[in-house]
Scaffold this active site. Structure first.
Site, short mmCIF file in Angstrom:
data_model
loop_
_atom_site.label_atom_id
_atom_site.label_comp_id
_atom_site.label_asym_id
_atom_site.label_seq_id
_atom_site.Cartn_x
_atom_site.Cartn_y
_atom_site.Cartn_z
N PRO A 84 -5.10 -4.61 1.51
CG PRO A 84 -4.12 -5.05 -0.57
CD PRO A 84 -3.90 -4.28 0.70
CE LYS A 187 -16.25 -6.21 4.66
NZ LYS A 187 -17.30 -5.47 3.97
P1 NAD Z 1 -7.56 -1.50 -3.11
O1 NAD Z 1 -6.82 -2.63 -3.73
O2 NAD Z 1 -8.26 -0.51 -3.97
O3 NAD Z 1 -6.61 -0.68 -2.10
C1 NAD Z 1 -5.56 -1.25 -1.37
C2 NAD Z 1 -4.40 -0.26 -1.42
O4 NAD Z 1 -3.33 -0.74 -0.64
C3 NAD Z 1 -3.86 -0.05 -2.85
O5 NAD Z 1 -3.89 1.32 -3.19
C4 NAD Z 1 -2.43 -0.59 -2.76
O6 NAD Z 1 -1.52 0.11 -3.59
C5 NAD Z 1 -2.13 -0.39 -1.30
N1 NAD Z 1 -1.07 -1.23 -0.78
C6 NAD Z 1 -0.83 -2.54 -1.01
N2 NAD Z 1 0.26 -2.95 -0.32
C7 NAD Z 1 0.71 -1.87 0.37
C8 NAD Z 1 1.77 -1.65 1.27
N3 NAD Z 1 2.62 -2.64 1.61
N4 NAD Z 1 1.95 -0.42 1.78
C9 NAD Z 1 1.12 0.59 1.44
N5 NAD Z 1 0.07 0.46 0.59
C10 NAD Z 1 -0.12 -0.77 0.07
O7 NAD Z 1 -8.58 -2.18 -2.09
P2 NAD Z 1 -9.89 -1.52 -1.44
O8 NAD Z 1 -11.06 -1.87 -2.31
O9 NAD Z 1 -9.60 -0.12 -1.04
O10 NAD Z 1 -10.00 -2.45 -0.14
C11 NAD Z 1 -9.15 -2.28 1.00
C12 NAD Z 1 -9.67 -3.22 2.09
O11 NAD Z 1 -11.03 -2.89 2.40
C13 NAD Z 1 -9.68 -4.70 1.68
O12 NAD Z 1 -9.38 -5.49 2.80
C14 NAD Z 1 -11.12 -4.93 1.21
O13 NAD Z 1 -11.49 -6.29 1.33
C15 NAD Z 1 -11.87 -4.01 2.14
N6 NAD Z 1 -13.16 -3.46 1.66
C16 NAD Z 1 -13.32 -3.00 0.39
C17 NAD Z 1 -14.56 -2.46 0.00
C18 NAD Z 1 -14.81 -1.93 -1.39
O14 NAD Z 1 -15.99 -1.67 -1.73
N7 NAD Z 1 -13.81 -1.71 -2.22
C19 NAD Z 1 -15.61 -2.39 0.92
C20 NAD Z 1 -15.40 -2.83 2.22
C21 NAD Z 1 -14.17 -3.36 2.59
#
Ligand code: NAD
Length: 314
Positions: A84, A187
């Site tokens: 995150p 980003k």
């Molecule tokens: P998400 O919340 O769906 O996924 C994050 C994952 O990390 C979750 O599955 C969570 O369980 C896991 N997690 C949290 N703490 C953890 C730890 N200590 N160890 C292992 N796993 C852990 O978020 P996302 O949408 O996949 O986004 C991830 C990153 O990418 C973020 O920084 C977000 O800003 C960025 N991002 C997201 C998108 C999008 O469209 N969703 C697009 C571009 C960038």
């Protein structure tokens, strides 16, 4: 002798150091399909997420689910973090178990949207252990993560970036941003622009509707005109108009990125008047909506807020 079906295949045999095994920490909305792209390319992916369901999804797709981040790092040529924010990235990457499990010369790739200054500092700490850090955040949402067509903005030392390029190329198109931290800076700034577009698009769409213009017609016109953006071409037609609000990108994560960008502008003394106002409005929406709200719900929040304001003033 028949080939061993469990043996990993180098992504690019021509690369100076072929990458056979990738650790993947963070298998959420984005990390899961990105990891699947690597598995489909024949890479051995050992993945960890705190969610057991996410670990099962990786195993079902042909990856290896492991029990913690250190096991994801163990023996891996590169370790991708898709977490995150910087707090979680540091909690993982600075832990003694994780650092001990990394093999000498391994590269950590932070594909999360993290804070550029904290990324620079982390790169220095990792360099002390002989580990290179590349920041490679992405844009394109879940849809492009699934098809391996993300825009990947890369910061880091040339030798580190070259080493991991064959891996990144499986997940999207690579754009070199500059030294370490530059990818994360671009980003955050990109998302401040994107969030501001979405907000002003939503304001304009509400005004158009009140004037009696069908939203579909208005979008078609704007998309052939100069007001178009990712909000008019993708977010409004695909998630707002059908009222599904299921882009897979959380509103709280968008707000996090906007705050990173506004903070960066403030630290550089560059203007951020509109940006700061957009952050404040998105923060109001985040307070009013549930923590799981999709970022496209900003449009619904704005419409509801506008309706309440209109009622109060009549
Ligand atoms: P998400 O919340 O769906 O996924 C994050 C994952 O990390 C979750 O599955 C969570 O369980 C896991 N997690 C949290 N703490 C953890 C730890 N200590 N160890 C292992 N796993 C852990 O978020 P996302 O949408 O996949 O986004 C991830 C990153 O990418 C973020 O920084 C977000 O800003 C960025 N991002 C997201 C998108 C999008 O469209 N969703 C697009 C571009 C960038």
């Amino acid at each position: 002798m028949s080939p061993d079906p469990t043996a990993s295949v180098p992504i690019d045999a021509a690369a100076s150091v072929p990458i056979h095994t990738v650790g993947f920490v963070g298998l959420g909305n984005m990390g899961q399909p990105m990891a699947h792209c690597l598995v489909a390319a024949g890479v051995k992916v050992q993945g960890f997420d705190v969610s057991a369901a996410a670990r099962d999804d990786l195993a079902n797709a042909g990856g290896t689910a492991v029990d913690n981040a250190a096991d994801a790092a163990r023996g891996a040529d590169a370790v991708i973090l898709m977490l995150p924010d910087s707090n979680v990235v540091e909690a993982v990457a600075d832990s003694a178990e994780f650092l001990e499990a990394l093999i000498p010369g391994a590269t950590v790739i932070d594909m999360s949207s993290s804070e550029p200054e904290r990324t620079r500092a982390l790169a220095k700490r990792l360099a002390g252990f002989g580990i290179g850090l590349v920041d490679a955040p992405v844009s394109g949402g879940v849809a492009k993560a699934v098809t391996g067509q993300l825009a990947i903005m890369v910061g880091g030392r040339d030798e580190d970036v070259e080493r991991v390029t064959p891996v990144l190329a499986r997940m999207g198109r690579i754009f070199r941003a500059g030294p370490v931290g530059a990818g994360h800076a671009v980003k955050a700034l990109n998302n401040l622009m994107s969030a501001t577009h979405l907000l002003v698009t939503s304001e304009a769409m509400i005004a158009g509707e009140r004037f009696g213009i069908a939203p579909e017609a208005m979008l078609a016109i704007v998309n052939a005109s100069s007001g178009r953006s990712g909000s008019t071409e993708n977010k409004w037609p695909n998630f707002v108009l059908p009222e599904t609000y299921n882009s897979g990108f959380a509103l709280r994560l968008m707000l996090k990125d906007m705050r990173i960008a506004a903070g960066l502008a403030a630290s550089l003394g560059s203007p951020s008047v509109l940006g700061d106002r957009a952050v404040a409005l998105w923060a109001d929406a985040a307070e009013a909506l549930p923590p799981t709200a999709d970022h496209t719900e900003i449009a619904r929040w704005l419409r509801d807020t506008a309706a309440t304001t209109a009622q109060e003033s009549s």
